[in-house]
Design a protein around this motif. Structure first.
Motif, PDB file in Angstrom:
ATOM      1  N   MET A   1      18.470 -15.229 -22.384  1.00 17.98           N
ATOM      2  CA  MET A   1      17.080 -14.798 -22.383  1.00 17.98           C
ATOM      3  C   MET A   1      17.030 -13.293 -22.127  1.00 17.98           C
ATOM      4  O   MET A   1      17.701 -12.779 -21.255  1.00 17.98           O
ATOM      5  N   MET A   2      16.219 -12.616 -22.899  1.00 16.88           N
ATOM      6  CA  MET A   2      16.059 -11.178 -22.722  1.00 16.88           C
ATOM      7  C   MET A   2      15.150 -10.922 -21.531  1.00 16.88           C
ATOM      8  O   MET A   2      14.373 -11.768 -21.143  1.00 16.88           O
ATOM      9  N   LYS A   3      15.268  -9.743 -20.973  1.00 16.02           N
ATOM     10  CA  LYS A   3      14.434  -9.375 -19.839  1.00 16.02           C
ATOM     11  C   LYS A   3      12.974  -9.294 -20.279  1.00 16.02           C
ATOM     12  O   LYS A   3      12.656  -8.719 -21.308  1.00 16.02           O
ATOM     13  N   GLU A   4      12.109  -9.895 -19.475  1.00 15.98           N
ATOM     14  CA  GLU A   4      10.686  -9.858 -19.802  1.00 15.98           C
ATOM     15  C   GLU A   4      10.143  -8.454 -19.589  1.00 15.98           C
ATOM     16  O   GLU A   4      10.487  -7.780 -18.626  1.00 15.98           O
ATOM     17  N   SER A   5       9.298  -8.039 -20.479  1.00 19.11           N
ATOM     18  CA  SER A   5       8.703  -6.709 -20.401  1.00 19.11           C
ATOM     19  C   SER A   5       7.248  -6.805 -19.982  1.00 19.11           C
ATOM     20  O   SER A   5       6.585  -7.808 -20.216  1.00 19.11           O
ATOM     21  N   ARG A   6       6.764  -5.743 -19.379  1.00 20.12           N
ATOM     22  CA  ARG A   6       5.350  -5.655 -19.026  1.00 20.12           C
ATOM     23  C   ARG A   6       4.570  -5.188 -20.250  1.00 20.12           C
ATOM     24  O   ARG A   6       5.090  -4.473 -21.101  1.00 20.12           O
ATOM     25  N   TYR A  25       5.992 -15.870 -25.647  1.00 15.34           N
ATOM     26  CA  TYR A  25       6.256 -17.253 -25.269  1.00 15.34           C
ATOM     27  C   TYR A  25       5.336 -17.681 -24.132  1.00 15.34           C
ATOM     28  O   TYR A  25       4.626 -16.871 -23.541  1.00 15.34           O
ATOM     29  N   ALA A  26       5.382 -18.963 -23.831  1.00 19.41           N
ATOM     30  CA  ALA A  26       4.759 -19.533 -22.644  1.00 19.41           C
ATOM     31  C   ALA A  26       5.865 -20.301 -21.918  1.00 19.41           C
ATOM     32  O   ALA A  26       6.626 -21.033 -22.558  1.00 19.41           O
ATOM     33  N   PRO A  27       5.980 -20.127 -20.607  1.00 21.22           N
ATOM     34  CA  PRO A  27       7.095 -20.743 -19.876  1.00 21.22           C
ATOM     35  C   PRO A  27       7.202 -22.261 -20.011  1.00 21.22           C
ATOM     36  O   PRO A  27       8.297 -22.789 -20.008  1.00 21.22           O
ATOM     37  N   ILE A  28       6.090 -22.956 -20.150  1.00 24.67           N
ATOM     38  CA  ILE A  28       6.164 -24.424 -20.225  1.00 24.67           C
ATOM     39  C   ILE A  28       6.261 -24.948 -21.657  1.00 24.67           C
ATOM     40  O   ILE A  28       6.235 -26.142 -21.878  1.00 24.67           O
ATOM     41  N   CYS A  29       6.397 -24.056 -22.609  1.00 25.45           N
ATOM     42  CA  CYS A  29       6.448 -24.417 -24.030  1.00 25.45           C
ATOM     43  C   CYS A  29       7.883 -24.780 -24.424  1.00 25.45           C
ATOM     44  O   CYS A  29       8.768 -23.917 -24.458  1.00 25.45           O
ATOM     45  N   ALA A  30       8.110 -26.053 -24.742  1.00 25.55           N
ATOM     46  CA  ALA A  30       9.452 -26.497 -25.144  1.00 25.55           C
ATOM     47  C   ALA A  30       9.875 -25.852 -26.459  1.00 25.55           C
ATOM     48  O   ALA A  30      11.041 -25.472 -26.623  1.00 25.55           O
ATOM     49  N   ASN A  31       8.956 -25.704 -27.395  1.00 27.06           N
ATOM     50  CA  ASN A  31       9.285 -25.055 -28.667  1.00 27.06           C
ATOM     51  C   ASN A  31       9.689 -23.602 -28.450  1.00 27.06           C
ATOM     52  O   ASN A  31      10.523 -23.073 -29.188  1.00 27.06           O
ATOM     53  N   CYS A  32       9.104 -22.956 -27.452  1.00 24.05           N
ATOM     54  CA  CYS A  32       9.458 -21.567 -27.150  1.00 24.05           C
ATOM     55  C   CYS A  32      10.918 -21.467 -26.695  1.00 24.05           C
ATOM     56  O   CYS A  32      11.627 -20.540 -27.071  1.00 24.05           O
ATOM     57  N   GLN A  33      11.347 -22.429 -25.900  1.00 25.00           N
ATOM     58  CA  GLN A  33      12.724 -22.421 -25.415  1.00 25.00           C
ATOM     59  C   GLN A  33      13.699 -22.597 -26.570  1.00 25.00           C
ATOM     60  O   GLN A  33      14.723 -21.911 -26.644  1.00 25.00           O
ATOM     61  N   ALA A  51      12.211  -7.571 -27.115  1.00 21.53           N
ATOM     62  CA  ALA A  51      11.474  -7.645 -25.855  1.00 21.53           C
ATOM     63  C   ALA A  51      10.779  -8.999 -25.815  1.00 21.53           C
ATOM     64  O   ALA A  51      10.333  -9.506 -26.848  1.00 21.53           O
ATOM     65  N   SER A  52      10.714  -9.591 -24.637  1.00 23.29           N
ATOM     66  CA  SER A  52       9.997 -10.859 -24.517  1.00 23.29           C
ATOM     67  C   SER A  52       8.820 -10.673 -23.570  1.00 23.29           C
ATOM     68  O   SER A  52       8.873  -9.858 -22.645  1.00 23.29           O
ATOM     69  N   ILE A  53       7.757 -11.422 -23.849  1.00 24.90           N
ATOM     70  CA  ILE A  53       6.548 -11.303 -23.045  1.00 24.90           C
ATOM     71  C   ILE A  53       5.906 -12.678 -22.871  1.00 24.90           C
ATOM     72  O   ILE A  53       5.765 -13.427 -23.844  1.00 24.90           O
ATOM     73  N   ASP A  54       5.576 -13.008 -21.630  1.00 25.63           N
ATOM     74  CA  ASP A  54       4.880 -14.247 -21.299  1.00 25.63           C
ATOM     75  C   ASP A  54       3.412 -14.051 -21.683  1.00 25.63           C
ATOM     76  O   ASP A  54       2.710 -13.230 -21.096  1.00 25.63           O
ATOM     77  N   LEU A  55       2.961 -14.786 -22.662  1.00 21.30           N
ATOM     78  CA  LEU A  55       1.609 -14.598 -23.181  1.00 21.30           C
ATOM     79  C   LEU A  55       0.520 -15.295 -22.355  1.00 21.30           C
ATOM     80  O   LEU A  55      -0.657 -15.090 -22.618  1.00 21.30           O
ATOM     81  N   ILE A  67      -2.743 -13.041 -31.916  1.00 22.85           N
ATOM     82  CA  ILE A  67      -1.666 -14.024 -31.792  1.00 22.85           C
ATOM     83  C   ILE A  67      -2.286 -15.418 -31.763  1.00 22.85           C
ATOM     84  O   ILE A  67      -3.187 -15.688 -30.970  1.00 22.85           O
ATOM     85  N   ARG A  68      -1.796 -16.292 -32.619  1.00 23.78           N
ATOM     86  CA  ARG A  68      -2.399 -17.609 -32.805  1.00 23.78           C
ATOM     87  C   ARG A  68      -1.760 -18.711 -31.974  1.00 23.78           C
ATOM     88  O   ARG A  68      -2.397 -19.723 -31.700  1.00 23.78           O
ATOM     89  N   SER A  69      -0.486 -18.559 -31.634  1.00 29.21           N
ATOM     90  CA  SER A  69       0.186 -19.616 -30.880  1.00 29.21           C
ATOM     91  C   SER A  69       1.508 -19.095 -30.335  1.00 29.21           C
ATOM     92  O   SER A  69       1.919 -17.982 -30.633  1.00 29.21           O
ATOM     93  N   THR A  70       2.152 -19.941 -29.543  1.00 28.59           N
ATOM     94  CA  THR A  70       3.494 -19.637 -29.077  1.00 28.59           C
ATOM     95  C   THR A  70       4.414 -20.720 -29.624  1.00 28.59           C
ATOM     96  O   THR A  70       3.971 -21.855 -29.817  1.00 28.59           O
ATOM     97  N   PRO A  71       5.645 -20.391 -29.895  1.00 24.30           N
ATOM     98  CA  PRO A  71       6.254 -19.071 -29.799  1.00 24.30           C
ATOM     99  C   PRO A  71       5.750 -18.153 -30.910  1.00 24.30           C
ATOM    100  O   PRO A  71       5.318 -18.618 -31.968  1.00 24.30           O
ATOM    101  N   ALA A  72       5.824 -16.862 -30.638  1.00 22.70           N
ATOM    102  CA  ALA A  72       5.409 -15.864 -31.620  1.00 22.70           C
ATOM    103  C   ALA A  72       6.472 -14.772 -31.686  1.00 22.70           C
ATOM    104  O   ALA A  72       6.913 -14.267 -30.655  1.00 22.70           O
ATOM    105  N   LEU A  73       6.861 -14.426 -32.884  1.00 23.13           N
ATOM    106  CA  LEU A  73       7.785 -13.323 -33.097  1.00 23.13           C
ATOM    107  C   LEU A  73       7.013 -12.247 -33.846  1.00 23.13           C
ATOM    108  O   LEU A  73       6.515 -12.481 -34.946  1.00 23.13           O
ATOM    109  N   LEU A  74       6.860 -11.090 -33.210  1.00 22.15           N
ATOM    110  CA  LEU A  74       6.078  -9.991 -33.769  1.00 22.15           C
ATOM    111  C   LEU A  74       7.020  -8.853 -34.124  1.00 22.15           C
ATOM    112  O   LEU A  74       7.782  -8.385 -33.275  1.00 22.15           O
ATOM    113  N   LEU A  75       6.973  -8.427 -35.369  1.00 26.60           N
ATOM    114  CA  LEU A  75       7.864  -7.378 -35.862  1.00 26.60           C
ATOM    115  C   LEU A  75       7.045  -6.129 -36.162  1.00 26.60           C
ATOM    116  O   LEU A  75       6.133  -6.158 -36.985  1.00 26.60           O
ATOM    117  N   PHE A  76       7.386  -5.044 -35.477  1.00 25.15           N
ATOM    118  CA  PHE A  76       6.653  -3.790 -35.599  1.00 25.15           C
ATOM    119  C   PHE A  76       7.532  -2.719 -36.233  1.00 25.15           C
ATOM    120  O   PHE A  76       8.707  -2.595 -35.901  1.00 25.15           O
TER     121      PHE A  76
END
Length: 105
Positions: A1-6, A25-33, A51-55, A67-76
């Motif tokens: 797991m990558m370090k969570e960012s603010r 992601y959301a911590p309780i989301c099994a699909n996110c894991q 970077a990972s962020i708890d939504l 953002i519509r759901s978790t998990p979400a991968l956003l490419l900038f």
């Protein structure tokens, strides 16, 4: 797991970095894991970081990037959201997506 960012750090990185990959992601989301495990495999294969962020507590961020759901991968690229992934599907699929995204680096 990558370090969570603010969110403050993420927002400034979006504006300052040529490319940025954010895993929402959301911590309780099994699909996110599961999605994060797949993303970790691809990151190791293609030698990139993200970077990972708890939504759960990021209402403004969610609204800004629609953002519509978790998990979400956003490419900038250059401060602009260029692609969103919500269905991670498989490691080969993610590898293909990341190969296309990272081709300009």
């Amino acid at each position: 797991m990558m370090k969570e960012s603010r969110v403050q750090d993420i927002t400034s990185r979006i504006q300052s970095e040529e490319t940025l990959i954010i895993f929402g992601y959301a911590p309780i989301c099994a699909n996110c894991q599961i999605a994060e495990r797949m993303l970790d495999v691809v990151a190791e294969l293609r030698n990139f970081s993200y970077a990972s962020i708890d939504l759960n507590y990021q209402k403004d961020f969610i609204e800004t990037y629609e953002i519509r759901s978790t998990p979400a991968l956003l490419l900038f690229k250059n401060g602009e959201l260029t692609k969103e992934i919500y269905a991670f599907q498989s490691v080969p699929y993610l590898t293909e997506v990341m190969d296309e995204f990272l081709v300009d680096e």
